[in-house]
Motif scaffolding. Structure first.
Motif, short mmCIF file in Angstrom:
data_model
loop_
_atom_site.label_atom_id
_atom_site.label_comp_id
_atom_site.label_asym_id
_atom_site.label_seq_id
_atom_site.Cartn_x
_atom_site.Cartn_y
_atom_site.Cartn_z
N GLN A 155 0.82 -1.22 0.00
CA GLN A 155 0.00 0.00 0.00
C GLN A 155 0.85 1.26 0.00
O GLN A 155 0.58 2.20 -0.77
N LYS A 156 1.87 1.32 0.83
CA LYS A 156 2.70 2.52 0.91
C LYS A 156 3.42 2.79 -0.41
O LYS A 156 3.41 3.93 -0.89
N ASP A 159 0.90 4.15 -2.81
CA ASP A 159 0.59 5.54 -2.49
C ASP A 159 1.69 6.48 -2.99
O ASP A 159 1.41 7.56 -3.53
#
Length: 190
Positions: A155-156, A159
Motif C-alpha cells: 500500500q505505501k 501511495d
C-alpha cells in the motif's frame, strides 16, 4: 449466491490479513461460546446444589413426620420449623413442605440438562485448550503480519507511486501552460 467471499489472490499479504481477521473473529466466537458454557454450567451447579438441599430437607421432614406418627415428639426435630411440638399445625406445615419439596424435586428431574462434564473431559483429553490457544496465536500473528506487510510493502509504495504520478502530471500541465503562453507570445509578435 456464495455465503463466504472468495479469498483475495492478488496479494499474499492481503490474504494473510483477511485470513487472520476471520480467525480472530472465529476465536472471539469460540471465546463467547466457552463463556456461555461456563455460565450455563454455573447455573446448573446452583440448581443441583438447590436440588441436593431440597432432597436433604425432604428426608428431615419425612423423618419428623414419622416421629410424630409414632408419638416420639422430641425426636428428629427440624430446626427451621417453628413450634416443633407435634401439633396438628406442625403436621399440616410439614405436609405442605413435603409436597413443595417433592414438586421441586420432580421439576428438577424433568428439566433437561446438558452434560458439559463430558464435553470438558473430551477437551482436556485431546488437549484442545492448547489447540485453541495456538489458533488464537496464529490468528493474531496472521492478522498483524498480514496488515503490516500489506501496508508497508504494497500500500505505501502504491501511495508513493500515485503521489509521484500526480507530481508528474502537475509538472506536465505547468510545462504545457508555459509552452501555450510562449506560442501566444510568438503568434502575437508575428
Amino acid at each position: 449466491m456464495k455465503f463466504f467471499p472468495t479469498p483475495p489472490t492478488d496479494n499474499l499479504y492481503k490474504f494473510h490479513a483477511i485470513l487472520g481477521s476471520w480467525l480472530v473473529g472465529a476465536s472471539l466466537v469460540l471465546y463467547v461460546l466457552i463463556k456461555y458454557v461456563s455460565y450455563d454450567l454455573e447455573l446448573q451447579l446452583a440448581d443441583q446444589s438447590h436440588h441436593m438441599r431440597t432432597e436433604r430437607d425432604l428426608v428431615k421432614v419425612n423423618e419428623r413426620l414419622e416421629s410424630i406418627a409414632k408419638g416420639n415428639l422430641e425426636e428428629n426435630k427440624v430446626s427451621w420449623v417453628r413450634g416443633a411440638d407435634g401439633s396438628p399445625d406442625e403436621v399440616a406445615y410439614l405436609k405442605q413442605l413435603k409436597e413443595n419439596f417433592e414438586t421441586s424435586i420432580q421439576v428438577y428431574k424433568d428439566t433437561e440438562k446438558i452434560d458439559y462434564g463430558r464435553i470438558f473431559d473430551i477437551v482436556e483429553a485431546t488437549d484442545l485448550w492448547w489447540i485453541i490457544g495456538f489458533l488464537m496465536f496464529i490468528a493474531g500473528l496472521l492478522f498483524y503480519s498480514g496488515f503490516k506487510n500489506w501496508y508497508y510493502k504494497v500500500q505505501k509504495p502504491q501511495d508513493e507511486l500515485i503521489q509521484l504520478d500526480l507530481k508528474i502530471k502537475r509538472l506536465t500541465l505547468l510545462e504545457m501552460e508555459r509552452e501555450s503562453k510562449k506560442r501566444k507570445k510568438f503568434k502575437a509578435t508575428l
